[in-house]
Structure formats: structure tokens, C-alpha cells
Design a protein around this motif. Structure first.
Motif, PDB file in Angstrom:
ATOM      1  N   SER A 115       0.832  -1.207   0.000  1.00  0.00           N
ATOM      2  CA  SER A 115       0.000   0.000   0.000  1.00  0.00           C
ATOM      3  C   SER A 115       0.864   1.253   0.000  1.00  0.00           C
ATOM      4  CB  SER A 115      -0.933  -0.002   1.217  1.00  0.00           C
ATOM      5  OG  SER A 115      -1.823  -1.094   1.146  1.00  0.00           O
ATOM      6  N   GLU A 133      -1.950   3.606  -2.340  1.00  0.00           N
ATOM      7  CA  GLU A 133      -3.390   3.464  -2.094  1.00  0.00           C
ATOM      8  C   GLU A 133      -3.678   2.213  -1.277  1.00  0.00           C
ATOM      9  OE1 GLU A 133      -4.785   1.147  -6.179  1.00  0.00           O
ATOM     10  OE2 GLU A 133      -5.202   3.286  -5.960  1.00  0.00           O
ATOM     11  N   ARG A 157      -8.324  -2.823  -2.026  1.00  0.00           N
ATOM     12  CA  ARG A 157      -9.769  -2.825  -2.239  1.00  0.00           C
ATOM     13  C   ARG A 157     -10.353  -4.165  -1.805  1.00  0.00           C
ATOM     14  NH1 ARG A 157      -9.875  -0.161  -8.340  1.00  0.00           N
ATOM     15  NH2 ARG A 157      -8.955   1.877  -7.738  1.00  0.00           N
ATOM     16  N   ASP A 158     -11.672  -4.175  -1.671  1.00  0.00           N
ATOM     17  CA  ASP A 158     -12.371  -5.394  -1.251  1.00  0.00           C
ATOM     18  C   ASP A 158     -12.177  -6.489  -2.286  1.00  0.00           C
ATOM     19  OD1 ASP A 158     -13.965  -7.241  -0.079  1.00  0.00           O
ATOM     20  OD2 ASP A 158     -15.859  -6.285  -0.581  1.00  0.00           O
ATOM     21  N   TRP A 182      -9.623  -1.437   5.911  1.00  0.00           N
ATOM     22  CA  TRP A 182      -9.947  -2.443   4.888  1.00  0.00           C
ATOM     23  C   TRP A 182     -10.024  -3.832   5.511  1.00  0.00           C
ATOM     24  CZ3 TRP A 182      -5.987  -6.067   3.989  1.00  0.00           C
ATOM     25  CH2 TRP A 182      -6.283  -7.056   3.055  1.00  0.00           C
TER      26      TRP A 182
END
Length: 393
Positions: free
Chosen positions: A56, A61, A64-65, A130
Motif C-alpha cells: 500500500s 493506495e 480494495r475489497d 480495509w
């Protein structure tokens, strides 16, 4: 060369294993529920967390899921190992703290610009958000069915092991799947709480009875709590009765179960404490020698029955006298009676039973028969101590 998030992340990648090991140690120290998770297993999960954090930082960033990503797989595995969702999330936060703390240290050492340091810190906490979101989704999907399945499996495995039957080869993988170590010796623990709920009692038995890589197995069987532990849970002895059998391998747990049964039958049911063969000592022979108990009851208890309530008083007095090492002053003080009254009662007991309280043999025999008393308000012996080895249900 000006430091960047990517360059700091590269430096942290070189330390990934050390950071992961530190995170695993922190989790074991702060979360007793994770005691049954092996250090290598935990460090492996922490390493994935470190790698995810570094990715990350490099990419700039948060992840994501992903329907079946690492967060969900880790959560699913921990659910199968009996972990609660709050502990799963807390364990991840501890891993993230280890990563974040080292990131800040390296950022300072490399003079990473303040804006980039803030951005990296924010990214790492977004990684945490997340993971939590995916973990909660996975838990909602699988937790209820897994809890039910595990509960049924725990009861079945525990019944099988405590029954004393031979250990089928198919049982070992089932034991491993429950987080137990089939190659370790275990104690059988039977008992019940004297304060608090049974649910909390069982949870604490599992918590304190586990060691790294060897989870405790706990289940309610026939209205009482039974457990297999690699560590004796002394921390909860003040909140209930714990009867602990000797340590034994899986194939001999039936013997440990019988010993725990006998111990439980011999100790006061409402007085909290930990009892094992060393504390019960010679009393362990009582349940398996019913003939001796009947003979001693006939000798020391039955002659008092015609005295009615006074017979109970005499037996209570003798019991107190033995408990105070036959010291007249201490016994009289404990019973709140005059010393002459005590001497009169003891003499009356000797007269009715035809024994001498100065005889070593009498003291041994009386100690035996008094250990079988249900309480101080009856002349009966404790029911169930017949010497028959009652199998666990």
C-alpha cells in the motif's frame, strides 16, 4: 537522494520477518485467547499483514475489497480455530501498530518529508479499515454455522477421549483441527463455577488452559463443564471447583478422567478451589474401596444413629477435633464450646464406638469415614462414592 514512500517501504520489506515476529510476540502477550495459535502460524499471518502494508505504501493506495482475499481467508481460519471477532480485529490492530511504529522510525531516520510521512501513516490506517471491513463481512457469513459445527465436534471428540476407548487413527486429525496437539499430554478437568456464569467459566477454562499450539478443549457434558488442558488453569480456581486428573497422552485420558471423577466426588461442591491427586492424596482410594468404607461406617457412624441429633453433634465434634490436629483448646474455640464440654463429647464418642481417639489406627479410620460425609448435618456418607467407576456420559 530524497526519501520517498516507496523507498521507505523497500527498507521495511527487508525487515518484514523481524516486524512480523515482534507482532506475533505482542499478540501472544496481549491476547490470551491467542495462546493456542502457534507462533509460526501467527508470525506467518503477521508477515502477510506487513507485506500488505508495504504494498500500500509503494502503490500509494489502500487495498480494495476482494471476495476471497487474504483478510477473509485469515478471518475464516481464525474462526475455525475458535477466535472471537473482537480478538481477530484486535490482533490485526496489534500487527498494524508494529508496522506503523517502525514506519515512523524509518521515516524519521531517512528524513522523509512530513507530507509523505502523514500520507504513509494515513495509508496504513486505511489498510486497517480495509481488513476490519473484510473480516466483519467474513465473520457474518461463516461465524454462526462454524460455531455450531465446532461445538458439536468438541462434544463428540471430548466424549470419545474421556470414554477411555482406544484412540482411532481418524481422531488425530480431528483433534488437530480443533487446535489441540495430539502429541502433548493433557489433564482432564471437571468442575463447575461457584460464582459467575457457566459461559464465562467455560471461556476462561479455554483461555487459561491453552498454551501456544495446544488449545484447550472445553464442552458441557451432562450439565457440567469438562475440559482437556495442557496448562492447569489456576487463575480461575477462586471462582469454582476444579478437579484435575493427572497428565496423560490421548490414549490414556480415560484414566485421567476417572481420577478427576473421583476427586470431584470427594471435594465440597460449593467451596471453590483446585483439587488434584496431590491435594486429595489418600482420599483417592475411597471411591475404589467401598468395602472399607462400609466397614468403617459400621464401626464409627452406625453406633451414633440411636443418639439422633446428638449423634450428629458428636460426629461433627470429632471431625472438628481431627481438623484441628486434636488440640483441645483450638477445637473448643472453633466450636465455641467449653473445653470440658469438648472432652465430654469426645469421651461419649469413644464410649459409643468402643474406640480410643489416642489410637493412630482410629485416627486413620475416622479420617477415612469422615471424608465420605456429605456435610455436617447428617450421618450419611456421600452418595455415589461406591467404588464403581462410573463412565462419563
Amino acid at each position: 537522494m530524497v526519501a520517498t514512500l516507496a523507498s521507505v517501504a523497500a527498507l521495511l520489506r527487508a525487515e518484514a520477518e523481524r516486524i512480523a515476529r515482534k507482532a506475533a510476540d505482542d499478540i501472544h502477550r496481549e491476547l490470551p485467547g491467542y495462546a493456542s495459535i502457534g507462533r509460526d502460524d501467527l508470525a506467518g499471518s503477521a508477515w502477510l499483514n506487513v507485506a500488505r502494508g508495504m504494498s500500500s505504501l509503494e502503490e500509494g493506495e489502500a487495498p480494495r475489497d476482494v471476495p476471497d482475499g487474504e483478510a477473509r481467508r485469515t478471518t475464516r481460519r481464525r474462526i475455525r480455530q475458535g477466535m472471537a471477532i473482537e480478538d481477530i480485529i484486535r490482533a490485526y490492530r496489534i500487527s498494524l501498530n508494529a508496522i506503523h511504529d517502525r514506519f515512523i522510525e524509518v521515516a524519521r531516520e531517512r528524513s522523509l518529508p512530513a507530507e509523505s510521512t502523514l500520507r504513509g501513516s494515513t495509508l496504513l490506517w486505511e489498510v486497517g479499515d480495509w481488513f476490519v471491513a473484510d473480516a466483519v463481512k467474513e465473520y457474518r457469513t461463516h461465524a454462526v454455522s462454524e460455531v455450531v459445527r465446532r461445538s458439536v465436534e468438541e462434544v463428540d471428540v471430548l466424549r470419545t477421549l474421556l470414554s477411555g476407548s482406544s484412540v482411532d487413527p481418524t481422531l488425530r486429525p480431528r483433534v488437530r483441527a480443533l487446535g489441540m496437539d495430539p502429541d502433548r499430554d493433557h489433564h482432564v478437568v471437571l468442575g463447575h463455577p461457584t460464582s459467575g456464569s457457566r459461559e464465562q467459566w467455560a471461556a476462561d477454562l479455554a483461555r487459561y488452559g491453552s498454551t501456544p499450539g495446544a488449545a484447550a478443549l472445553v464442552a458441557e457434558i451432562s450439565g457440567r463443564t469438562a475440559a482437556l488442558v495442557t496448562r492447569i488453569p489456576r487463575e480461575i480456581a477462586g471462582r469454582g471447583v476444579l478437579a484435575v486428573g493427572p497428565a496423560a497422552p490421548l490414549r490414556d485420558l480415560g484414566t485421567s478422567a476417572v481420577a478427576a471423577e473421583h476427586i470431584l466426588a470427594l471435594v465440597p461442591g460449593e467451596i471453590p478451589g483446585l483439587h488434584d491427586p496431590s491435594t486429595v492424596s489418600w482420599r483417592l482410594a475411597i471411591p475404589v474401596t467401598p468395602l472399607a468404607t462400609r466397614l468403617l461406617r459400621r464401626r464409627y457412624v452406625e453406633p451414633l444413629m440411636d443418639e439422633g441429633d446428638f449423634g450428629v453433634i458428636l460426629l461433627d465434634t470429632v471431625q472438628a477435633h481431627l481438623e484441628h490436629d486434636r488440640v483441645v483448646r483450638a477445637t473448643a474455640r472453633a466450636l465455641v464450646i467449653h473445653q470440658n464440654t469438648l472432652r465430654h463429647r469426645l469421651a461419649r464418642f469413644e464410649e459409643l464406638t468402643g474406640c480410643s481417639l489416642e489410637s493412630t489406627n482410629t485416627i486413620v479410620e475416622l479420617s477415612w469415614v469422615l471424608a465420605t460425609r456429605r456435610d455436617t448435618g447428617t450421618l450419611d456418607v456421600r452418595p455415589g462414592i461406591t467404588g464403581e467407576e462410573r463412565p462419563l456420559p
